[in-house]
Structure formats: C-alpha cells, structure tokens
Design an enzyme around this catalytic site. Structure first.
Site, PDB file in Angstrom:
ATOM      1  CE1 TYR A   1     -38.592 -62.014 -13.890  1.00 39.99           C
ATOM      2  CE2 TYR A   1     -37.926 -62.416 -16.159  1.00 39.99           C
ATOM      3  CZ  TYR A   1     -37.895 -61.634 -15.019  1.00 39.99           C
ATOM      4  OH  TYR A   1     -37.183 -60.461 -15.022  1.00 39.99           O
TER       5      TYR A   1
ATOM      6  N   GLY B   1     -40.302 -57.364  -5.164  1.00 42.93           N
ATOM      7  CA  GLY B   1     -40.263 -58.811  -5.008  1.00 42.93           C
ATOM      8  C   GLY B   1     -41.274 -59.216  -3.958  1.00 42.93           C
TER       9      GLY B   1
ATOM     10  NE  ARG C   1     -35.605 -64.153   6.015  1.00 43.19           N
ATOM     11  CZ  ARG C   1     -35.828 -65.293   5.405  1.00 43.19           C
ATOM     12  NH1 ARG C   1     -36.916 -65.977   5.644  1.00 43.19           N
ATOM     13  NH2 ARG C   1     -34.944 -65.760   4.548  1.00 43.19           N
ATOM     14  CG  ASP C   2     -35.993 -60.959  14.258  1.00 45.56           C
ATOM     15  OD1 ASP C   2     -36.908 -60.629  13.491  1.00 45.56           O
ATOM     16  OD2 ASP C   2     -35.650 -60.307  15.249  1.00 45.56           O
TER      17      ASP C   2
END
Ligand SMILES: NC(=O)c1ccc[n+]([C@@H]2O[C@H](COP(=O)([O-])OP(=O)(O)OC[C@H]3O[C@@H](n4cnc5c(N)ncnc54)[C@H](OP(=O)(O)O)[C@@H]3O)[C@@H](O)[C@H]2O)c1
Ligand SMILES: NC(=O)c1ccc[n+]([C@@H]2O[C@H](COP(=O)([O-])OP(=O)(O)OC[C@H]3O[C@@H](n4cnc5c(N)ncnc54)[C@H](OP(=O)(O)O)[C@@H]3O)[C@@H](O)[C@H]2O)c1
Lengths: 400, 559
Positions: free
Chosen positions: B55, B254, B184-185
């Site tokens: 970072y 992201g 997401r699934d």
C-alpha cells in the site's frame, strides 16, 4: 477540456509566409459534366442494399438529377473521395453508424451510398442559397452522407465551404476524418505540453501520419509503432519516411514487444522525467498491451480503431498501479456535437496544408470517369482491406 | 492503565507473520496532544496490503520501534493537554476519527496531535463511525468524483456484499440512482439478497446469473447503466463492463479477484470506441488530495449527520472483542481475502469499554430496594445482569416475565439446548444486539459451541458446516432469519420445520425468538451497558445448566 497546447514559435507567422510556397493546382472548376435531355444531370453512385463484403454488395447505380433545384439546395460534383477503413466496416454492417437505406436514388431495393467524406465542387445553387456559389469547394459537415458518387444534391446546411486556394481536391477531401481525429485525440484527452511524448500504433495510417505532423507542430515528441514489413528494406524505408514527417522515434511491433523496450523508452524520455502522456491505438490485441506499458503513470490510452480485430487486455498493474485511463474517440460523434470547433479546426489544418506544414498522405488514386467499369471501382474498395498498402485509396473524379 | 497495540516490525510474506501484540503505557501528553481510547477499528483489505508492504501509504506511528497498522476506526477522547482545551477543538468524551491515512488504529490507546483527529457527532453508531474513512468516504467519492450521474441512472457493482459497496447503494439511493449489486454465487443467496435489498439495492444478482443474462441485457430493458464499480477485476470486472450503456464509465477500485494481476480485464473496441466508455481507476488518496483538510472534515461531518438521521445503515460487519487473539482472526480474514475465499464479512475489533460506558437511559433497579416479588425475580439466576435490572422497571410485568424467560432453558423443552442457543444467538446477531450476544455466548460455550470458530459461524449465519451444525440448527436459523426479515416464516419453511422439529419444537423456536427479540430491542433501546465481568461465570453456568448439558451430550452422541 484541457487547454490547447501552445503553438510553436514558427507557427505564429503563418499569415506572413508567401503563398507561392504552397502547392498550386490547375483549376478543376470549369469542366462540363454529363447532361441528359432537358438539362438533367446524369449521375453514378456506388450503392449497397444490404450489408456484406464490398465486392459482393456494392453496385454502380446510374440516375439523373433534375435541373430545377429546390431553393435551398446545391448540385455538387465530386472531385475526390477517399476510401477509409470505416467505410468498409460500414458496408460490412459492423460499424455503429448505419446509414438509412432509402429509395431516393430509384434503386430497385432501398439503398445507401458508400463513403463518408470527400471534396465536392458546387455546380449550381438553388435560389435562396447564400453562403456558397458555383465553383466553390465544399466538404460535408457530417459523416454518413454517402460520398462515392459523381454528383449529388445537398442542402446548404449540409456543407462546409472551404477556401480552395492553394489546395488539391485530395487534400480537402481527406481533411475531415483522419486529421481531425488525430487533432482531437492529441488535444482533448490530456493536458499534454511541449516536450512531452505520445506513443501510437498504426503510425503509418492516415490518422497516424496526421498525429505525427500535428505533434511536431505542437512540439510533442512521438514514439511510433509500425508493423514489420516482410521485406526489412521496406521497413527501413517506412521508418525513414515517418521520421522525415516529424516522428521522433519509429519502431516496429517486434521491437515494441522486446523485453528491453521499456528501458529504451525510459532512456528516450530522460529516465522517465519526460512524460508519455497519451497513447493512440487503432490496432488492439497483444501489441497494444505492450504499448500500454510504455505510458507514464496517469497516462491515457485513446482507442480509435481496431485494425487487428483483437480486444484489449488490461493488466491489473495498468489500471490500478499506474492509474492509466482508457477511452475511445469517434470523430463523427465529436463533429456532430461541436460544429463550430470542427469548422475552425478544418480551416486550421487546411491552412497548415497550404503552408506545406501538413503533408499529403500517400494515396493510390483511382480515376472515376463516366466510363469507368463497376468492377474497377469495387476492386478499389475491396482492396482497402489488405495490409501493407502503398497508400490510401481515393476516387479522383475525371470526366464525369 | 493497561494499553495494548498490534504492531509489525517489517512487512511479511503473510500479513500476520510479523504482527505482534504489545502492552504499553501511553506517554504523557505534550503540547497539543490528546489521549484517545479506541472504541472500534475494522480490518480493511487495505490494512492487509499495508502489512504486505503493497500500500502506498505507510503507518506514521510506532511502538517499540514497530509500525502500528490500521487506518480506520473510532475513538473517544480520554484526556487532552491543557493547550488543546484552550483552542477548543477537542474535549474529553468527544467521539473522534482519524483525519489522515496512517494513524494506526489497531491499539487501545493512542496519544496523538489534536489535528489528526476529527470530532464527529456523539450519536453516530460506532460501527459506522469506524468505517467512515475507508468505507463511507470511498463509496461517496466513487459516485461524486468519477462520473457525472443523473437521477434515474443505474450503477452496476461487484463485491456487493462488501462494506464500500453497501454504502455505494445507500448513497445511490440518496441521489436517486439505482443499483445492480453483483455478488458471488452462494447457497444462501436469498438471505443475502434480502439483506442487500433491505439496504436499498434494487437488483441483487449473482455472478453466474449475470453471465447467463449476456451483454447489455439491462440496457435492453431500458436501463441506462452509466457506472460500473469493480472491486474484483478479472472476469468479474469484464462482465460488468459488458453491461454498460454508451458514454458510461467503468471504475476499478480493487482487485480482490485478481490479486496477482494475472487475469486483467478485457475491453472490446465496441466498448471503447462505439460506446465511448471510459475505463479508469479510483484512488481514495488522490480524490482526498484534491480537497483541503477543511473540506474533508466537513465531508466526514456530513457523513456522520447522515448516519444519525438514519440515511446510512450499519453495514454487515462482525464485531469481535479486542484481545491478543485478534491476530488469529486477522490471519484468517486475510487468508480468506488473499485466497479469494467466499463470504467473509468484515471483522471489526472492538474495545471493551465497560468502565467508561454508563449510557443506560432507564435506571437499574436494585434487588435490595425493590419490592419482594421483584427482588425474587431479580434473583432467578445465580448472578446479576443489567438487563434484568432494567426490565424490573416494569414492576408488574417483570416477575411473570422472568418465569416465562426461564422456560426457554427448561430441560423439558422438546428443543435441545444447543438449538435454543442457535435461536438466541441468531436473534442477537440479526437484530444487532451485542449485549444479548455477550451474555449468551458463555452459555453457548458450555452447551457445545465451544470454539471461536463455531461461534464465528453462528455470528455470520453460516451454518453450512455439517461437523458443527445439524440440519435442525440450519432450519432454525432459517426460521429466525425469516422472522426478523419478513416478520413471517414462509409456509414451505413451516412445513419443513413441523416435519423435522415436530410441533412442539417448532412452536418453541418461535416463542423463544419472540422473547429474545423483545429483549434485544429493549437492550438496544435503553442503551444497555455491558455487565462487569462475572467471576467464575463458566462454573456457575455449568452448574446451573448441568441437566441441559448432560442431555445435549447424550443427544450429540446419538447424532
Ligand atoms: N474513431 C474515429 O473517429 C476514427 C477516425 C478515423 C479513422 N479511424 C480508424 O483508424 C484506423 C486507421 O484509419 P486510417 O484511415 O488512418 O487508415 P489507413 O490510412 O487506411 O491505414 C490503415 C492502417 O492500419 C494498419 N493495419 C492494417 N491491418 C492491420 C492489422 N491487422 N494489424 C495492425 N495494423 C493494421 C496499416 O498498417 P500496415 O501499413 O502495416 O498495413 C495502416 O497503418 C481505422 O481503424 C479507422 O477505422 C477511426
Ligand atoms: N482504490 C481505493 O482507493 C480503495 C479505497 C478503499 C478500498 N478499496 C478496495 O475496495 C475493495 C472493497 O473494500 P471493502 O472495505 O468494501 O471490503 P470488504 O468489506 O472487506 O468486502 C469485500 C467484499 O469483496 C467480496 N470479495 C472478496 N474476494 C472476492 C473475489 N475474489 N471475487 C469476488 N468478490 C470478492 C466479498 O464478497 P463475499 O460476500 O462473496 O465474500 C466481500 O463482500 C477492496 O479491494 C479494497 O482494497 C480501494
């Protein structure tokens, strides 16, 4: 919009340069054109009624234009109309702007005329037309008009008059798409200043050559990528040609893909202190990913074509760590939204052309006479699809 | 005073390998300095990047020569240097958040220059306050700085169960924008869907549902999809881009799905040049850099006001107690993030502020001074709890209520005691009642949910692990969810329950949920304080629940 880059000192004296330096051409204005009975003008146009390969779907259609013009109309005679890659894509039906198919020309099926730009001469004008008169040269204000035709009617509001002094029909007929595209892409996307760099692929294309020359005028340095020619000597010749136009560096795709190329760019740009702010892309695919790597942090890749038909693969690093931006440019949309700036820019580029500061693109002229066979015209269009061409195809109208 | 902090001496190849827990004494206050006590701090994906040295902003503070991570959080001012009082910015008791990146919030106490702290409204819920900087702010700026958006426009976003995405949805609502939230699934998609929709998401769709729909499918329905917010990159990011309308903007903020950066995203000529979609990146530091400190402070203050007015809801987070063991949780969390494991909710370390909170709005009734019947009821359990002292304000209702309450753990119930605890703990977490969780967690521990992991799974409502949980547990959890969210158990679930649990237990679940949801609402409404630690609590609980524990053991042996 970012500020326009300042012009270089040498540009200030445009008006002072002797006109004699500019190329001169014999008047093309006084030629008679084919007349039918009762003063009807006989015209021919390359039309298509369905999408497909130009060789399959184009046909040469003959029709006549009445001598009694509506009051706001002009009768135009074509002088030079280029064959641009987008024109082909349009005929193939893989282009976003789809011209309407109409029955206006009396074709058996509704049809559209190919071509999107060109230089026309005014043959006669309707009663209320004020801004242009017989003998003037005009270009179309908007793309989509259909310019591969010997004659046409147009409305006064469709056309932009240009001062033909010191210009050739080819120069005027090729100004509104490619040079304008290069101009906007260098000016509108980033605040790029004298001494900074841009990088582009398809550097020998019409747009690429325009970018090289405009960049040179504006004090920008350029890294130019061309495809490796089968014959190394031809590659060298092409490099030399572009360097002479004003390119700072010219490299081939294979040099670009070389591991050490990023270091090379670093060296050229004074250890990265001189920013490579803009990338111009008309190719796509892997070589474009390599081009992207040469951009400085916060740089901007502007895509305006996809000659290789490959999508762009953006690595994480490009977007996230280098903070690059990716946009597209489409000159037709821009022109429709900015008519005044478009006119100003066309005049500026034509003035540079008159002064010899903006060289003609290499062209392969095809003379379109009244007697020219359909197959010859269609071959010229189809031929545009091949790579490594000696020049852009342009219809130059002779005895029509 | 015992202060503690997490700190790392060097960046590691894993986030926690160099992370250490230290005790320290906060230094004396110097000119312009303030002593704060942290209340809560989240574990954000960026914090993990900081620990990995990936970072751009490094921590600004050290302890024992080690850097203190954590860039987000909320604290209360404990004391200030006299010079701070004279210039009037901060005073003890103020709720504050950091004004810069790098402040180092993973500690119980900090002595900081006053200008690194921004006072926010004392009424802001601490869980929102703790993510104002890294959760709320990016969400707001993603909509504010990155594209021109007009009411009626649509946004499509992935990682939609994440904190930032949940705030994006809420800001979108404020601005008249609509959101398509891609997650997401997962098996319990309906539960997540309901949850995200309750916070304002117009459409919640799984990754595979989105891909099945094909490119530009929402546009074909007449929606203008003008912004894609991608926190995942790779295929998921490319899929968002295919849904964009002409002139839209794609923003990446992201790369959760492509941490190694190997996949990248694919852009077609059509998107770039026909649709004129712009692809760019979002950087919080850059957007903040375009604003003055005063503007940033005003923005945060406004966020606080929005939270107080109820425009910003608490996102899905899991609160854990600050202790040495948070390192383990951070390790698990970061492994999940780096591995791309599914369905982690953000963890937030919270500091035990028992000695400072005294915020209850109704008096605690004392057994000694209460009427005999009330006093007797107060002694139902072998130890005192604040909740009973509060309930006792309703003198008439209280004694019979305590009898009813005691039936919830009566060994003669048809419901097993671990099932009773699932009912209670799910109620507590769905209704966001930390006190209720806190008093029941020790009970759950003696009744078989004896590890942090099991409790963690109950807290987040993931009872899919068949080693730890039975089908009956899962069904009960589902009933509680439906009761909280829809106020009704669906007929299908009811039929399943009657089949699997039997008539009696089905009704017991609903009654126990009723009792504990009432308690949860009361606790939160009267701003209950945590109980002081009860010495020997576990033994007392074991003794008190001996029969139940025995029964549960026998039942478990049979399973
Ligand atoms: N977006 C806009 O508004 C706009 C405006 C103008 C033009 N354009 C686009 O810009 C592009 C160039 O137009 P132009 O009129 O300047 O073209 P041009 O003068 O006809 O030149 C074509 C260029 O494309 C290169 N090329 C051909 N096939 C290729 C392939 N498979 N891979 C890589 N390069 C290939 C050629 O290189 P070689 O010499 O190596 O064959 C040459 O440089 C076209 O895609 C056109 O549609 C877009
Ligand atoms: N650019 C900037 O300046 C900036 C600023 C702040 C934050 N960020 C970034 O923003 C992102 C989100 O932050 P946050 O605080 O909202 O995170 P968060 O609350 O921890 O949530 C992360 C979300 O991402 C989902 N997720 C995790 N891995 C995934 C994968 N491989 N594929 C698809 N979805 C995945 C999770 O969904 P499940 O429910 O499916 O597990 C979870 O909902 C992070 O990448 C962070 O680094 C960037």
């Amino acid at each position: 919009m970012p500020q326009l880059p300042t012009l270089r000192a040498s540009n200030r004296s445009i008006a002072a340069l002797p006109r004699a330096l500019a190329p001169r051409h014999g008047p093309l204005t006084c030629r008679r054109f084919k007349s039918g009975p009762y003063g009807y003008t006989q015209a021919k146009a390359l039309v298509y009624s369905k999408y497909g390969e130009p060789a399959d779907v184009l046909s040469l259609h003959t029709h006549s234009i009445s001598p009694s013009l509506p009051s706001n109309s002009l009768l135009l005679r074509a002088l030079a109309t280029p064959i641009n890659p987008a024109d082909i894509n349009q005929i193939q039906g893989v282009y976003p702007a789809k011209p309407p198919f109409t029955s206006l020309l009396g074709t058996s099926e509704p049809s559209a005329v190919g071509g999107n730009e060109g230089c026309f001469e005014v043959a006669s004008v309707g009663a209320s037309v004020k801004s242009v008169s017989k003998g003037d040269w005009i270009i179309m204000k908007h793309t989509g008009f259909g310019t591969w035709r010997t004659h046409t009617l147009a409305e006064e509001s469709d056309v932009l008059k240009v001062n033909k002094e010191g210009l050739t029909p080819i120069q005027v007929g090729t100004v509104s798409v490619n040079p304008c595209t290069a101009y906007r892409m260098l000016k509108d996307f980033e605040d790029i200043r004298e001494g900074q760099w841009f990088i582009q692929n398809g550097a020998n294309s019409g747009v690429g050559r325009a970018a090289i020359q405009l960049g040179k005028q504006w004090g920008l340095k350029s890294i130019n990528i061309i495809r490796d020619r089968p014959d190394p000597a031809a590659t060298e010749a092409m490099k030399k040609e572009l360097l002479e136009l004003g390119a700072t560096k010219v490299v081939t795709e294979s040099e670009l893909m070389d591991k050490g190329f990023a270091d090379q760019v670093k060296e050229w740009t004074n250890g990265g202190r001189e920013k490579v702010k803009i990338g111009l892309n008309c190719v796509g695919g892997k070589p474009t990913s390599a081009l992207v790597k040469c951009l400085s942090p916060s740089g901007h890749l502007v895509t305006y074509g996809g000659m290789s038909k490959q999508p762009l693969q953006l690595p994480t690093a490009a977007l996230i760590f280098k903070d690059l931006k990716f946009s597209g440019f489409w000159v037709s949309r821009w022109s429709d939204a900015n008519p005044d700036e478009k006119r100003r820019m066309v005049y500026e580029i034509l003035e540079m052309t008159r002064l010899g500061m903006f060289k003609d693109v290499p062209v392969q002229q095809l003379t379109w006479d009244w007697s020219t066979e359909e197959s010859v015209l269609k071959d010229a269009v189809q031929g545009t699809l091949g790579g490594f061409r000696a020049g852009k195809g342009v219809f130059v109208y002779g005895d029509t | 005073m015992s202060a503690s902090a997490l700190a790392f001496d060097k960046v590691g190849s894993t986030p926690t390998e160099n992370l250490h827990f230290h005790h320290f004494d906060p230094p004396d206050l110097q000119h312009n300095e303030v002593l704060i006590e942290m209340i809560a701090a989240p574990v954000n994906p960026q914090d993990i990047m900081v620990l990995l040295g990936r970072y751009p902003v490094s921590p600004s503070f050290k302890i024992y020569e080690e850097s203190i991570p954590g860039y987000d959080g909320v604290a209360r001012v404990a004391s200030v240097h006299p010079s701070v009082l004279t210039n009037g910015t901060l005073k003890p008791g103020d709720l504050v958040i950091p004004t810069r990146h790098g402040v180092g919030t993973w500690r119980t106490h900090a002595v900081l220059p006053a200008n690194l702290l921004l006072k926010i409204s004392p009424e802001v819920d601490c869980r929102i306050a703790a993510v104002l900087r890294m959760g709320v702010t990016p969400a707001y700026l993603l909509l504010e700085d990155m594209a021109v958006l007009r009411p009626g426009d649509w946004i499509i976003q992935n990682a939609a169960s994440g904190v930032i995405a949940q705030f994006v949805t809420q800001f979108a609502q404020i601005r008249g924008l609509h959101t398509i939230s891609v997650v997401r699934d997962r098996e319990d998609i309906e539960q997540l869907r309901a949850e995200l929709q309750s916070r304002g998401a117009d459409i919640v769709i799984t990754q595979s549902e989105l891909e099945a729909k094909g490119a530009a499918s929402f546009e074909k329905e007449g929606k203008r999809i003008m912004l894609a917010l991608d926190a995942v990159f790779g295929h998921s990011g490319s899929a968002l881009a295919t849904q964009l309308s002409p002139d839209a903007t794609y923003i990446n903020y992201g790369s959760l799905g492509d941490p190694q950066g190997t996949v990248g995203i694919q852009i077609t000529q059509q998107q770039l040049f026909w649709k004129q979609i712009t692809f760019k990146n979002f950087r919080l530091t850059q957007c903040l850099g375009m604003r003055s400190q005063a503007q940033i402070n005003d923005m945060m203050t406004w966020f606080g006001e929005l939270a107080v007015k109820g425009f910003l809801q608490i996102p899905r987070v899991e609160t854990v107690q600050w202790s040495e063991s948070v390192i383990d949780l951070i390790r698990l969390q970061s492994e999940d993030i780096l591995r791309g494991s599914k369905f982690t909710s953000k963890i937030m370390a919270s500091w035990d502020n028992r000695e400072v909170t005294n915020r209850h709005l109704l008096p605690y009734v004392d057994a000694e001074s209460a009427p005999p019947e009330v006093a007797a009821a107060l002694n139902t359990l072998p130890f005192q709890r604040n909740i009973f002292k509060l309930l006792a304000n309703a003198q008439v209702n209280f004694p019979p209520f305590m009898k009813l309450l005691a039936t919830c753990w009566n060994p003669d119930l048809s419901l097993r005691s671990s099932e009773y605890q699932v009912t209670v703990l799910r109620t507590a977490s769905l209704l966001d009642a930390p006190y209720e969780w806190d008093v029941n967690e020790p009970v759950a521990r003696v009744l078989g949910f004896d590890t942090d992991e099991k409790l963690h799974l109950i807290r987040i409502g993931d009872l899919s692990n068949t080693q730890f949980f039975t089908p009956r547990h899962r069904l009960i959890s589902q009933m509680v969810f439906q009761l909280v969210h829809d106020n009704v158990v669906s007929e299908a679930t009811m039929r399943q329950a009657i089949e699997l649990l039997g008539n009696a237990a089905t009704m017991e679940v609903m009654m126990i949920h009723g009792v504990y949801s009432m308690l949860a609402r009361i606790m939160n409404s009267v701003r209950i304080d945590f109980d002081p630690p009860i010495p020997g609590l576990e033994d007392k609980l074991r003794k008190y629940n001996a029969v139940a524990i025995q029964k549960e053991k026998e039942a478990a042996a049979q399973d």
